[in-house]
Motif scaffolding. Structure first.
Motif, mmCIF file in Angstrom:
data_model
loop_
_atom_site.group_PDB
_atom_site.id
_atom_site.type_symbol
_atom_site.label_atom_id
_atom_site.label_comp_id
_atom_site.label_asym_id
_atom_site.label_seq_id
_atom_site.Cartn_x
_atom_site.Cartn_y
_atom_site.Cartn_z
ATOM 1 N N LYS A 130 -2.697 23.741 -0.455
ATOM 2 C CA LYS A 130 -2.728 24.131 -2.180
ATOM 3 C C LYS A 130 -1.242 24.216 -2.676
ATOM 4 N N ASN A 131 -0.442 24.674 -1.825
ATOM 5 C CA ASN A 131 0.873 24.716 -2.179
ATOM 6 C C ASN A 131 1.589 23.336 -2.124
ATOM 7 N N VAL A 132 1.401 22.626 -1.363
ATOM 8 C CA VAL A 132 1.895 21.110 -1.470
ATOM 9 C C VAL A 132 1.361 20.505 -2.705
ATOM 10 N N LEU A 133 -0.065 20.444 -2.903
ATOM 11 C CA LEU A 133 -0.624 19.928 -3.925
ATOM 12 C C LEU A 133 -0.146 20.357 -5.197
ATOM 13 N N ASN A 134 0.287 21.598 -5.352
ATOM 14 C CA ASN A 134 0.806 22.228 -6.611
ATOM 15 C C ASN A 134 2.040 21.838 -6.962
ATOM 16 N N GLU A 135 2.798 21.271 -5.950
ATOM 17 C CA GLU A 135 3.937 20.375 -6.200
ATOM 18 C C GLU A 135 3.897 18.950 -6.947
ATOM 19 N N LEU A 136 2.824 18.536 -6.915
ATOM 20 C CA LEU A 136 2.699 17.227 -7.548
ATOM 21 C C LEU A 136 2.322 17.252 -9.197
ATOM 22 N N LYS A 137 2.757 16.282 -9.628
ATOM 23 C CA LYS A 137 2.288 15.955 -11.226
ATOM 24 C C LYS A 137 0.869 16.554 -11.170
ATOM 25 N N SER A 138 0.308 16.979 -12.416
ATOM 26 C CA SER A 138 -1.091 17.424 -12.498
ATOM 27 C C SER A 138 -1.921 16.057 -12.471
ATOM 28 N N GLU A 139 -1.558 14.897 -13.015
ATOM 29 C CA GLU A 139 -2.433 13.902 -13.036
ATOM 30 C C GLU A 139 -2.455 13.290 -11.413
ATOM 31 N N TRP A 140 -1.573 13.251 -10.687
ATOM 32 C CA TRP A 140 -1.449 12.750 -9.292
ATOM 33 C C TRP A 140 -2.384 13.974 -8.470
ATOM 34 N N LYS A 141 -2.100 15.233 -8.925
ATOM 35 C CA LYS A 141 -2.940 16.264 -8.052
ATOM 36 C C LYS A 141 -4.226 15.957 -8.372
ATOM 37 N N GLN A 142 -4.886 15.726 -9.562
ATOM 38 C CA GLN A 142 -6.175 15.410 -9.883
ATOM 39 C C GLN A 142 -6.684 14.356 -9.236
ATOM 40 N N LEU A 143 -5.812 13.211 -8.978
ATOM 41 C CA LEU A 143 -6.458 11.990 -8.210
ATOM 42 C C LEU A 143 -6.610 12.474 -6.748
ATOM 43 N N ILE A 144 -5.942 13.123 -6.115
ATOM 44 C CA ILE A 144 -5.836 13.464 -4.900
ATOM 45 C C ILE A 144 -7.062 14.287 -4.590
ATOM 46 N N GLN A 154 -11.449 4.715 -5.634
ATOM 47 C CA GLN A 154 -10.926 4.727 -6.753
ATOM 48 C C GLN A 154 -11.541 4.216 -7.977
ATOM 49 N N GLN A 155 -12.588 3.265 -7.616
ATOM 50 C CA GLN A 155 -13.387 2.729 -9.011
ATOM 51 C C GLN A 155 -14.035 3.908 -9.573
ATOM 52 N N LEU A 161 -12.497 9.120 -15.068
ATOM 53 C CA LEU A 161 -11.225 9.571 -15.971
ATOM 54 C C LEU A 161 -10.975 8.673 -17.064
ATOM 55 N N ASP A 162 -11.717 7.493 -17.057
ATOM 56 C CA ASP A 162 -11.790 6.482 -18.276
ATOM 57 C C ASP A 162 -10.276 6.078 -18.174
ATOM 58 N N ILE A 163 -9.764 5.385 -17.071
ATOM 59 C CA ILE A 163 -8.317 4.725 -16.978
ATOM 60 C C ILE A 163 -8.538 3.646 -16.099
ATOM 61 N N PRO A 164 -7.857 2.735 -16.546
ATOM 62 C CA PRO A 164 -8.025 1.347 -15.620
ATOM 63 C C PRO A 164 -7.729 1.416 -14.016
ATOM 64 N N LEU A 165 -8.337 0.845 -13.146
ATOM 65 C CA LEU A 165 -8.391 1.028 -11.803
ATOM 66 C C LEU A 165 -7.133 0.830 -11.154
ATOM 67 N N VAL A 168 -4.977 3.879 -11.509
ATOM 68 C CA VAL A 168 -5.645 4.844 -10.353
ATOM 69 C C VAL A 168 -5.029 4.435 -9.089
ATOM 70 N N LYS A 169 -4.880 3.186 -8.976
ATOM 71 C CA LYS A 169 -4.313 2.913 -7.595
ATOM 72 C C LYS A 169 -2.813 3.187 -7.466
ATOM 73 N N THR A 170 -2.290 2.927 -8.551
ATOM 74 C CA THR A 170 -0.737 3.120 -8.677
ATOM 75 C C THR A 170 -0.546 4.470 -8.356
ATOM 76 N N ARG A 171 -1.250 5.488 -9.361
ATOM 77 C CA ARG A 171 -0.812 6.895 -9.217
ATOM 78 C C ARG A 171 -1.097 7.337 -8.008
ATOM 79 N N THR A 172 -2.289 6.909 -7.644
ATOM 80 C CA THR A 172 -2.648 7.335 -5.928
ATOM 81 C C THR A 172 -1.599 6.879 -5.243
ATOM 82 N N ARG A 173 -0.983 5.744 -5.061
ATOM 83 C CA ARG A 173 0.043 5.488 -4.081
ATOM 84 C C ARG A 173 1.272 6.360 -4.449
ATOM 85 N N ASN A 174 1.782 6.228 -5.734
ATOM 86 C CA ASN A 174 2.801 7.321 -5.983
ATOM 87 C C ASN A 174 2.504 8.869 -5.614
ATOM 88 N N ALA A 175 1.399 9.113 -5.574
ATOM 89 C CA ALA A 175 0.999 10.532 -5.383
ATOM 90 C C ALA A 175 1.158 10.645 -3.671
#
Length: 187
Positions: A130-144, A154-155, A161-165, A168-175
Motif C-alpha cells: 500500500k505504501n508503494v502504491l501510494n507513491e504513484l500518481k492517483s490515476e496510475w494507482k487507480q489503474l494498478i 485493460q479494455q 473510466l471512459d478513457i481510450p484503450l 490505459v495501456k500507456t498509463r499502465t506501462r508508465n505506472a
C-alpha cells in the motif's frame, strides 16, 4: 519436521523445487494471508476465494520448477499466479452461470463496497505494498488497483473510466515502470 521461522528466498526456492514439505508450510504460513486478500478483492466471495487459494497453492507446488529468479522475485511470481488464477476462476463458465443465478444483494454489499476494499487492502498491506502504491500518481494507482486487485482487463478499465484503450495501456506501462523504480528503493 520442526517449523521454520525464516527462510531466505534462495533457500525457499530450492526447497520448493525439491518438493520439501517445509517449503510449502512456510509459504502457506507466511503468504496465504496476502494471497487470500488479493484473491478476495478479485472474486469478492469468501467461498470462491477459498477455492482459488487452494488452486493457487497447488499451482505453486506443481510448477515450482518453472520459477525463474531472473524474471523477478518469488513473491511477484506467486502474486501473478494468484491474480491469474482468480481472474480465470471468475471467467469460468460455471462461476459465470452461478453468478447470474444469484441476487445482487447476496453477492455484493454495494453500500459497504468501499469499506470492504479498504479492509482487503489493509490485509494485504503487511507486505508494505500500500505504501508503494501510494507513491504513484492517483490515476496510475487507480489503474494498478483495478487491473491487479480487482481483475479488470485493460479494455474493461477503458470502458469503466471512459478513457481510450491506448491511454490505459500507456498509463499502465508508465505506472509499472514507476513501480519498478520505487521497489528498487525498498530493497
Amino acid at each position: 519436521m520442526s517449523p521454520i521461522h525464516f527462510i531466505e528466498e534462495e533457500t525457499l526456492i530450492t526447497l520448493l523445487k525439491n518438493k520439501d514439505q517445509r517449503a510449502f508450510n512456510y509459504l502457506y504460513d507466511n503468504y496465504s494471508g496476502a494471497l487470500y486478500g488479493l484473491a478476495l478483492r478479485i472474486v469478492k466471495s469468501k467461498e470462491y476465494t477459498d477455492e482459488v487459494i487452494q488452486n493457487v497453492f497447488v499451482k505453486i507446488w506443481n510448477n515450482a520448477n518453472s520459477y525463474n529468479a531472473d524474471k523477478g522475485k518469488l513473491y511477484t511470481w506467486i502474486i501473478n499466479i494468484t491474480r491469474n488464477t482468480a481472474i480465470d476462476y471468475m471467467r469460468s463458465k460455471g462461476v459465470q452461470n452461478e453468478l447470474k443465478n444469484q441476487s445482487l444483494p447476496n453477492f455484493v454489499d454495494v453500500d459497504n463496497k468501499e469499506k470492504h476494499n479498504f479492509t482487503i487492502l489493509e490485509s494485504v498491506d503487511h507486505i508494505g505494498f500500500k505504501n508503494v502504491l501510494n507513491e504513484l500518481k492517483s490515476e496510475w494507482k487507480q489503474l494498478i488497483e483495478m487491473a491487479y486487485f480487482e481483475g479488470y482487463t485493460q479494455q474493461e478499465i477503458a470502458v469503466k473510466l471512459d478513457i481510450p484503450l491506448g491511454t490505459v495501456k500507456t498509463r499502465t506501462r508508465n505506472a509499472l515502470i514507476e513501480l519498478k523504480e520505487i521497489l528498487k528503493e525498498y530493497k
